[in-house]
Write an enzyme that holds these catalytic residues in place. Sequence first.
Site, PDB file in Angstrom:
ATOM      1  N   ASN A   1       2.161   7.806 -10.339  1.00 13.85           N
ATOM      2  CA  ASN A   1       0.913   7.553 -11.073  1.00 13.85           C
ATOM      3  C   ASN A   1      -0.211   7.006 -10.193  1.00 13.85           C
ATOM      4  O   ASN A   1      -1.385   7.248 -10.478  1.00 13.85           O
ATOM      5  CB  ASN A   1       1.212   6.556 -12.206  1.00 13.85           C
ATOM      6  CG  ASN A   1      -0.036   5.967 -12.797  1.00 13.85           C
ATOM      7  OD1 ASN A   1      -0.773   6.629 -13.527  1.00 13.85           O
ATOM      8  ND2 ASN A   1      -0.326   4.703 -12.456  1.00 13.85           N
TER       9      ASN A   1
ATOM     10  N   ASP B   1       0.856  -1.186   0.000  1.00 13.58           N
ATOM     11  CA  ASP B   1       0.000   0.000   0.000  1.00 13.58           C
ATOM     12  C   ASP B   1       0.894   1.238   0.000  1.00 13.58           C
ATOM     13  O   ASP B   1       1.688   1.438   0.927  1.00 13.58           O
ATOM     14  CB  ASP B   1      -0.869  -0.038   1.273  1.00 13.58           C
ATOM     15  CG  ASP B   1      -1.897   1.067   1.294  1.00 13.58           C
ATOM     16  OD1 ASP B   1      -1.749   2.054   0.536  1.00 13.58           O
ATOM     17  OD2 ASP B   1      -2.856   0.948   2.082  1.00 13.58           O
TER      18      ASP B   1
ATOM     19  N   SER C   1      -4.800  15.315 -13.058  1.00 12.71           N
ATOM     20  CA  SER C   1      -6.122  15.182 -13.692  1.00 12.71           C
ATOM     21  C   SER C   1      -6.584  16.572 -14.117  1.00 12.71           C
ATOM     22  O   SER C   1      -6.170  17.577 -13.516  1.00 12.71           O
ATOM     23  CB  SER C   1      -7.116  14.607 -12.678  1.00 12.71           C
ATOM     24  OG  SER C   1      -8.440  14.672 -13.189  1.00 12.71           O
TER      25      SER C   1
ATOM     26  N   THR D   1     -10.082   3.235 -18.193  1.00 15.03           N
ATOM     27  CA  THR D   1      -9.516   2.335 -17.178  1.00 15.03           C
ATOM     28  C   THR D   1     -10.664   1.968 -16.234  1.00 15.03           C
ATOM     29  O   THR D   1     -11.786   2.452 -16.390  1.00 15.03           O
ATOM     30  CB  THR D   1      -8.390   3.015 -16.346  1.00 15.03           C
ATOM     31  OG1 THR D   1      -8.990   3.973 -15.462  1.00 15.03           O
ATOM     32  CG2 THR D   1      -7.343   3.699 -17.204  1.00 15.03           C
TER      33      THR D   1
ATOM     34  N   LYS E   1      -5.754  16.710  -6.534  1.00 11.69           N
ATOM     35  CA  LYS E   1      -5.023  16.897  -7.796  1.00 11.69           C
ATOM     36  C   LYS E   1      -4.583  18.357  -7.965  1.00 11.69           C
ATOM     37  O   LYS E   1      -3.534  18.624  -8.550  1.00 11.69           O
ATOM     38  CB  LYS E   1      -5.888  16.430  -8.978  1.00 11.69           C
ATOM     39  CG  LYS E   1      -6.196  14.925  -8.962  1.00 11.69           C
ATOM     40  CD  LYS E   1      -4.943  14.060  -9.044  1.00 11.69           C
ATOM     41  CE  LYS E   1      -5.277  12.594  -9.285  1.00 11.69           C
ATOM     42  NZ  LYS E   1      -4.080  11.736  -9.403  1.00 11.69           N
TER      43      LYS E   1
ATOM     44  N   TYR F   1     -11.223  14.695  -4.422  1.00 11.30           N
ATOM     45  CA  TYR F   1     -10.337  14.269  -5.515  1.00 11.30           C
ATOM     46  C   TYR F   1      -9.783  15.508  -6.234  1.00 11.30           C
ATOM     47  O   TYR F   1      -8.573  15.607  -6.462  1.00 11.30           O
ATOM     48  CB  TYR F   1     -11.128  13.383  -6.484  1.00 11.30           C
ATOM     49  CG  TYR F   1     -10.318  12.887  -7.673  1.00 11.30           C
ATOM     50  CD1 TYR F   1      -9.405  11.848  -7.540  1.00 11.30           C
ATOM     51  CD2 TYR F   1     -10.477  13.462  -8.936  1.00 11.30           C
ATOM     52  CE1 TYR F   1      -8.677  11.391  -8.632  1.00 11.30           C
ATOM     53  CE2 TYR F   1      -9.758  13.010 -10.027  1.00 11.30           C
ATOM     54  CZ  TYR F   1      -8.857  11.970  -9.874  1.00 11.30           C
ATOM     55  OH  TYR F   1      -8.135  11.516 -10.955  1.00 11.30           O
TER      56      TYR F   1
HETATM   57  N1  LIG Z   1      -8.712   7.021 -15.934  1.00  9.13           N
HETATM   58  C1  LIG Z   1      -9.018   8.302 -15.908  1.00  9.13           C
HETATM   59  O1  LIG Z   1     -10.019   8.732 -16.512  1.00  9.13           O
HETATM   60  C2  LIG Z   1      -8.146   9.270 -15.171  1.00  9.13           C
HETATM   61  C3  LIG Z   1      -8.414  10.628 -15.319  1.00  9.13           C
HETATM   62  C4  LIG Z   1      -7.628  11.538 -14.644  1.00  9.13           C
HETATM   63  C5  LIG Z   1      -6.589  11.116 -13.842  1.00  9.13           C
HETATM   64  N2  LIG Z   1      -6.344   9.782 -13.714  1.00  9.13           N
HETATM   65  C6  LIG Z   1      -5.230   9.389 -12.824  1.00  9.13           C
HETATM   66  O2  LIG Z   1      -4.486   8.351 -13.412  1.00  9.13           O
HETATM   67  C7  LIG Z   1      -3.829   7.588 -12.380  1.00  9.13           C
HETATM   68  C8  LIG Z   1      -3.931   6.111 -12.717  1.00  9.13           C
HETATM   69  O3  LIG Z   1      -5.284   5.718 -12.704  1.00  9.13           O
HETATM   70  P1  LIG Z   1      -5.930   4.736 -13.777  1.00  9.13           P
HETATM   71  O4  LIG Z   1      -6.991   5.484 -14.476  1.00  9.13           O
HETATM   72  O5  LIG Z   1      -4.880   4.045 -14.556  1.00  9.13           O
HETATM   73  O6  LIG Z   1      -6.725   3.733 -12.813  1.00  9.13           O
HETATM   74  P2  LIG Z   1      -6.383   2.283 -12.238  1.00  9.13           P
HETATM   75  O7  LIG Z   1      -6.277   1.302 -13.333  1.00  9.13           O
HETATM   76  O8  LIG Z   1      -7.365   2.076 -11.151  1.00  9.13           O
HETATM   77  O9  LIG Z   1      -4.925   2.474 -11.636  1.00  9.13           O
HETATM   78  C9  LIG Z   1      -4.688   2.999 -10.373  1.00  9.13           C
HETATM   79  C10 LIG Z   1      -3.363   2.448  -9.899  1.00  9.13           C
HETATM   80  O10 LIG Z   1      -3.086   3.038  -8.614  1.00  9.13           O
HETATM   81  C11 LIG Z   1      -2.736   1.996  -7.734  1.00  9.13           C
HETATM   82  N3  LIG Z   1      -3.157   2.295  -6.360  1.00  9.13           N
HETATM   83  C12 LIG Z   1      -4.338   2.795  -5.943  1.00  9.13           C
HETATM   84  N4  LIG Z   1      -4.377   2.844  -4.597  1.00  9.13           N
HETATM   85  C13 LIG Z   1      -3.186   2.368  -4.168  1.00  9.13           C
HETATM   86  C14 LIG Z   1      -2.631   2.147  -2.889  1.00  9.13           C
HETATM   87  N5  LIG Z   1      -3.271   2.453  -1.760  1.00  9.13           N
HETATM   88  N6  LIG Z   1      -1.389   1.606  -2.815  1.00  9.13           N
HETATM   89  C15 LIG Z   1      -0.696   1.286  -3.945  1.00  9.13           C
HETATM   90  N7  LIG Z   1      -1.172   1.476  -5.185  1.00  9.13           N
HETATM   91  C16 LIG Z   1      -2.414   2.004  -5.291  1.00  9.13           C
HETATM   92  C17 LIG Z   1      -3.480   0.763  -8.225  1.00  9.13           C
HETATM   93  O11 LIG Z   1      -2.752  -0.389  -7.811  1.00  9.13           O
HETATM   94  P3  LIG Z   1      -3.369  -1.568  -6.883  1.00  9.13           P
HETATM   95  O12 LIG Z   1      -4.793  -1.690  -7.226  1.00  9.13           O
HETATM   96  O13 LIG Z   1      -2.511  -2.725  -7.276  1.00  9.13           O
HETATM   97  O14 LIG Z   1      -3.097  -1.114  -5.492  1.00  9.13           O
HETATM   98  C18 LIG Z   1      -3.414   0.940  -9.729  1.00  9.13           C
HETATM   99  O15 LIG Z   1      -2.261   0.353 -10.243  1.00  9.13           O
HETATM  100  C19 LIG Z   1      -4.493   8.003 -11.070  1.00  9.13           C
HETATM  101  O16 LIG Z   1      -3.628   8.860 -10.349  1.00  9.13           O
HETATM  102  C20 LIG Z   1      -5.727   8.795 -11.530  1.00  9.13           C
HETATM  103  O17 LIG Z   1      -6.116   9.786 -10.604  1.00  9.13           O
HETATM  104  C21 LIG Z   1      -7.103   8.855 -14.349  1.00  9.13           C
END
Ligand SMILES: NC(=O)c1ccc[n+]([C@@H]2O[C@H](COP(=O)([O-])OP(=O)(O)OC[C@H]3O[C@@H](n4cnc5c(N)ncnc54)[C@H](OP(=O)(O)O)[C@@H]3O)[C@@H](O)[C@H]2O)c1
Length: 259
Positions: free
Chosen positions: A95, A68, A146, A194, A163, A159
Amino acid sequence: MDTPFDPETVVIVTGSSSGIGAATVIKFAEKGVNRFCITGRNEQGLQKTKEELVKVNPKAECVVVIGDIADPNTCEEIVSKTVDKFGRIDTLINNAGIFLYGSVRDAPMDQFDSIFSVNLRPVVLLTKLCLPYLEKTKGSIVNNSSTAGLKSFTNVSYYCMSKAALDMFTRSLAAEEMKRGIRVNSVNPGIIDTQIHYHAGFPEGKMESWLALHDEIVGRHGTCEELANTILFLSSKQASFVNGAIVTVDGGRFCSNLV
Ligand SMILES: NC(=O)c1ccc[n+]([C@@H]2O[C@H](COP(=O)([O-])OP(=O)(O)OC[C@H]3O[C@@H](n4cnc5c(N)ncnc54)[C@H](OP(=O)(O)O)[C@@H]3O)[C@@H](O)[C@H]2O)c1
């Protein structure tokens, strides 16, 4: 075209068990980067990333840290294991992140604490731990923020706040570290395909309307690969004079009058 990365480059990508983080690792590997630290809580997800990584670059070596990121010991382990194995750090991609639905009126303070303990505190700690190594390599940091850091959206205020703070961290740190040759930039995604929205706890039907509004404005979601391309550019020598930049990757939504 020359590869924008030296063969000895060492890259840490947090949240690399899925989504944008996993795609970023694979994209680095496609560009010839051989040495990685991948990390998250989901062991199976990390295993999948590792298998794909080795498929695209059989020379790739990988430190895997399962834990974590809100736990300071995990951040320390990420840095110590990476340095023990590779002796250097060139690129830190902050990330990992969570997205949770809830209004200020209704969401408990626990939700505020959870969001800040994942989206912000470990970014600062991991960065502090990496800075001495990044100074030696004249390395760089890319934070995954974001468009929600740049514009308010209802019912996801915590959130958005996390950010927005991350964006100010990017700029402030860029200003502090520029003389030491460390660049710090941000990618600010719009809606990317995602699973993050599915884990946000939206009330029934709300996630669909959230995503539909985006589609109405932009026409489609972004892909993880499109995000990874921008992260790689910002990390690479090709972006050697790009510092403190907040780069939206949202298909143009942020500049739309319908945002
Ligand atoms: N997808 C979008 O539309 C979007 C838009 C704006 C910004 N973002 C940003 O992009 C980044 C990646 O998100 P994503 O969209 O790729 O979603 P995702 O597939 O849910 O990826 C999130 C990643 O963060 C890790 N994570 C979350 N909580 C954690 C914890 N407590 N400890 C360790 N690892 C943790 C998860 O790993 P585990 O589950 O293995 O812990 C996962 O690998 C995030 O910062 C998000 O805010 C995404």
